[in-house]
Design a protein around this motif. Sequence first.
Motif, PDB file in Angstrom:
ATOM      1  N   VAL A  71       0.865  -1.175   0.000  1.00 22.92           N
ATOM      2  CA  VAL A  71       0.000   0.000   0.000  1.00 22.92           C
ATOM      3  C   VAL A  71       0.903   1.226   0.000  1.00 22.92           C
ATOM      4  O   VAL A  71       1.691   1.437   0.918  1.00 22.92           O
ATOM      5  N   ILE A  72       0.793   2.038  -1.029  1.00 18.76           N
ATOM      6  CA  ILE A  72       1.721   3.139  -1.206  1.00 18.76           C
ATOM      7  C   ILE A  72       1.350   4.290  -0.290  1.00 18.76           C
ATOM      8  O   ILE A  72       0.348   4.969  -0.501  1.00 18.76           O
ATOM      9  N   GLU A  73       2.142   4.497   0.756  1.00 17.72           N
ATOM     10  CA  GLU A  73       1.980   5.655   1.628  1.00 17.72           C
ATOM     11  C   GLU A  73       2.887   6.795   1.201  1.00 17.72           C
ATOM     12  O   GLU A  73       2.693   7.932   1.637  1.00 17.72           O
ATOM     13  N   ASP A  74       3.878   6.497   0.383  1.00 17.28           N
ATOM     14  CA  ASP A  74       4.878   7.479  -0.005  1.00 17.28           C
ATOM     15  C   ASP A  74       4.665   7.881  -1.464  1.00 17.28           C
ATOM     16  O   ASP A  74       4.332   7.054  -2.311  1.00 17.28           O
ATOM     17  N   HIS A  75       4.892   9.156  -1.750  1.00 19.35           N
ATOM     18  CA  HIS A  75       4.755   9.639  -3.118  1.00 19.35           C
ATOM     19  C   HIS A  75       5.932  10.532  -3.461  1.00 19.35           C
ATOM     20  O   HIS A  75       6.585  11.104  -2.581  1.00 19.35           O
ATOM     21  N   SER A  76       6.205  10.641  -4.747  1.00 21.41           N
ATOM     22  CA  SER A  76       7.270  11.510  -5.227  1.00 21.41           C
ATOM     23  C   SER A  76       6.796  12.211  -6.490  1.00 21.41           C
ATOM     24  O   SER A  76       5.788  11.824  -7.089  1.00 21.41           O
ATOM     25  N   GLN A  77       7.547  13.241  -6.878  1.00 19.96           N
ATOM     26  CA  GLN A  77       7.079  14.086  -7.966  1.00 19.96           C
ATOM     27  C   GLN A  77       8.271  14.789  -8.606  1.00 19.96           C
ATOM     28  O   GLN A  77       9.145  15.298  -7.918  1.00 19.96           O
ATOM     29  N   VAL A  78       8.317  14.786  -9.930  1.00 19.89           N
ATOM     30  CA  VAL A  78       9.322  15.533 -10.674  1.00 19.89           C
ATOM     31  C   VAL A  78       8.605  16.349 -11.739  1.00 19.89           C
ATOM     32  O   VAL A  78       7.852  15.804 -12.539  1.00 19.89           O
ATOM     33  N   GLU A  79       8.815  17.667 -11.716  1.00 20.27           N
ATOM     34  CA  GLU A  79       8.209  18.555 -12.712  1.00 20.27           C
ATOM     35  C   GLU A  79       9.335  19.383 -13.328  1.00 20.27           C
ATOM     36  O   GLU A  79      10.175  19.929 -12.618  1.00 20.27           O
ATOM     37  N   THR A  80       9.355  19.464 -14.664  1.00 24.48           N
ATOM     38  CA  THR A  80      10.405  20.211 -15.344  1.00 24.48           C
ATOM     39  C   THR A  80       9.794  21.261 -16.257  1.00 24.48           C
ATOM     40  O   THR A  80       8.695  21.077 -16.797  1.00 24.48           O
ATOM     41  N   GLY A  81      10.492  22.372 -16.397  1.00 24.87           N
ATOM     42  CA  GLY A  81      10.049  23.443 -17.277  1.00 24.87           C
ATOM     43  C   GLY A  81      11.231  24.193 -17.847  1.00 24.87           C
ATOM     44  O   GLY A  81      12.387  23.832 -17.633  1.00 24.87           O
ATOM     45  N   ARG A  82      10.951  25.281 -18.559  1.00 20.18           N
ATOM     46  CA  ARG A  82      12.005  26.029 -19.231  1.00 20.18           C
ATOM     47  C   ARG A  82      12.985  26.654 -18.246  1.00 20.18           C
ATOM     48  O   ARG A  82      14.191  26.675 -18.479  1.00 20.18           O
ATOM     49  N   ASP A  83      12.473  27.169 -17.136  1.00 14.92           N
ATOM     50  CA  ASP A  83      13.327  27.894 -16.189  1.00 14.92           C
ATOM     51  C   ASP A  83      13.523  27.191 -14.858  1.00 14.92           C
ATOM     52  O   ASP A  83      14.289  27.667 -14.023  1.00 14.92           O
ATOM     53  N   ALA A  84      12.812  26.095 -14.613  1.00 16.36           N
ATOM     54  CA  ALA A  84      12.858  25.499 -13.276  1.00 16.36           C
ATOM     55  C   ALA A  84      12.679  23.989 -13.330  1.00 16.36           C
ATOM     56  O   ALA A  84      12.108  23.444 -14.279  1.00 16.36           O
ATOM     57  N   THR A  85      13.189  23.345 -12.301  1.00 12.83           N
ATOM     58  CA  THR A  85      12.968  21.912 -12.073  1.00 12.83           C
ATOM     59  C   THR A  85      12.520  21.732 -10.638  1.00 12.83           C
ATOM     60  O   THR A  85      13.127  22.289  -9.720  1.00 12.83           O
ATOM     61  N   PHE A  86      11.463  20.969 -10.447  1.00 10.22           N
ATOM     62  CA  PHE A  86      10.874  20.751  -9.126  1.00 10.22           C
ATOM     63  C   PHE A  86      10.936  19.263  -8.807  1.00 10.22           C
ATOM     64  O   PHE A  86      10.535  18.422  -9.620  1.00 10.22           O
ATOM     65  N   VAL A  87      11.426  18.926  -7.608  1.00  9.64           N
ATOM     66  CA  VAL A  87      11.463  17.539  -7.138  1.00  9.64           C
ATOM     67  C   VAL A  87      10.845  17.492  -5.747  1.00  9.64           C
ATOM     68  O   VAL A  87      11.226  18.278  -4.867  1.00  9.64           O
ATOM     69  N   GLY A  88       9.891  16.595  -5.535  1.00  8.64           N
ATOM     70  CA  GLY A  88       9.259  16.452  -4.229  1.00  8.64           C
ATOM     71  C   GLY A  88       9.256  15.009  -3.771  1.00  8.64           C
ATOM     72  O   GLY A  88       9.032  14.100  -4.578  1.00  8.64           O
ATOM     73  N   VAL A  89       9.531  14.783  -2.491  1.00 11.34           N
ATOM     74  CA  VAL A  89       9.472  13.457  -1.872  1.00 11.34           C
ATOM     75  C   VAL A  89       8.592  13.573  -0.649  1.00 11.34           C
ATOM     76  O   VAL A  89       8.861  14.381   0.249  1.00 11.34           O
ATOM     77  N   TYR A  90       7.532  12.745  -0.592  1.00  6.03           N
ATOM     78  CA  TYR A  90       6.536  12.851   0.463  1.00  6.03           C
ATOM     79  C   TYR A  90       6.399  11.492   1.157  1.00  6.03           C
ATOM     80  O   TYR A  90       5.803  10.565   0.625  1.00  6.03           O
ATOM     81  N   ASP A  91       6.972  11.399   2.350  1.00  6.47           N
ATOM     82  CA  ASP A  91       7.041  10.148   3.116  1.00  6.47           C
ATOM     83  C   ASP A  91       5.830  10.072   4.042  1.00  6.47           C
ATOM     84  O   ASP A  91       5.808  10.684   5.111  1.00  6.47           O
ATOM     85  N   GLY A  92       4.814   9.333   3.627  1.00  2.44           N
ATOM     86  CA  GLY A  92       3.569   9.270   4.378  1.00  2.44           C
ATOM     87  C   GLY A  92       3.654   8.402   5.616  1.00  2.44           C
ATOM     88  O   GLY A  92       4.455   7.470   5.703  1.00  2.44           O
ATOM     89  N   HIS A  93       2.805   8.720   6.612  1.00  2.00           N
ATOM     90  CA  HIS A  93       2.720   7.960   7.870  1.00  2.00           C
ATOM     91  C   HIS A  93       1.253   7.730   8.202  1.00  2.00           C
ATOM     92  O   HIS A  93       0.439   8.647   8.120  1.00  2.00           O
TER      93      HIS A  93
END
Length: 238
Positions: A71-93
Amino acid sequence: MFSGLVRMASTCWGPVRRYARMNKDNNNNSNNSSGDDDESGGGEDALLWCRDLEKHSYGEFSFAVVQANEVIEDHSQVETGRDATFVGVYDGHGGPEASRFIRDHLFLHLIRLAQQNGTISEDILKSAFSATEDGFLTLVRRSCGIKPLIAANGSCCLVGIIWKGTLYVANLGDSRAVIGYVGRSNKIVSEQLTKDHNASMEEVRQELRSLHPDDSHIVVMKNGVWRIKGIIQVCVVI
């Protein structure tokens, strides 16, 4: 420094892909993959997945993920664009609701605030975090009558943003951001960029006690580990 990171990622990627070569985006096509890609000789594991090198505004990125639970409690995210890169790690409890909510809302709040202000800054990142937390608390208040366990949900939140060559890192909880670079003698050096919020740290325990002087059980040793109210290690001191 960033070119050193890319070289390090390229070096590490070879051995990692043997164990995490499945692209989660292509799970439905896994039965069509050729046998030549099966370096380990075994079947694919649904708890292991990755994404190959892709371009972003200041270089390349890739990632590999090993899920801890079915059961996935953890999520991650990568978003890229012309001027920026976003990385998120969300460790659920305690369940997936909090980490899923962060994944679905934090980046959107950041984009909204960045568009309003025409830039990304430390204050904008803090405001995006606050807006996301306020939104989840509203959801909990609205849902706890029919789903009381949602009130016990939580999540760490670790975010990194490269905006026009500047790296911003934000952290709530005890997920950890580490940067690697090539140092002297061509050796890879690692440096921790974030501060953990965990009751195992004396500094955190002292701060919790000072904020809650009337609660002698704000931090309790349980099973050899310091825990907040004897329940959980991770914390955010407010």
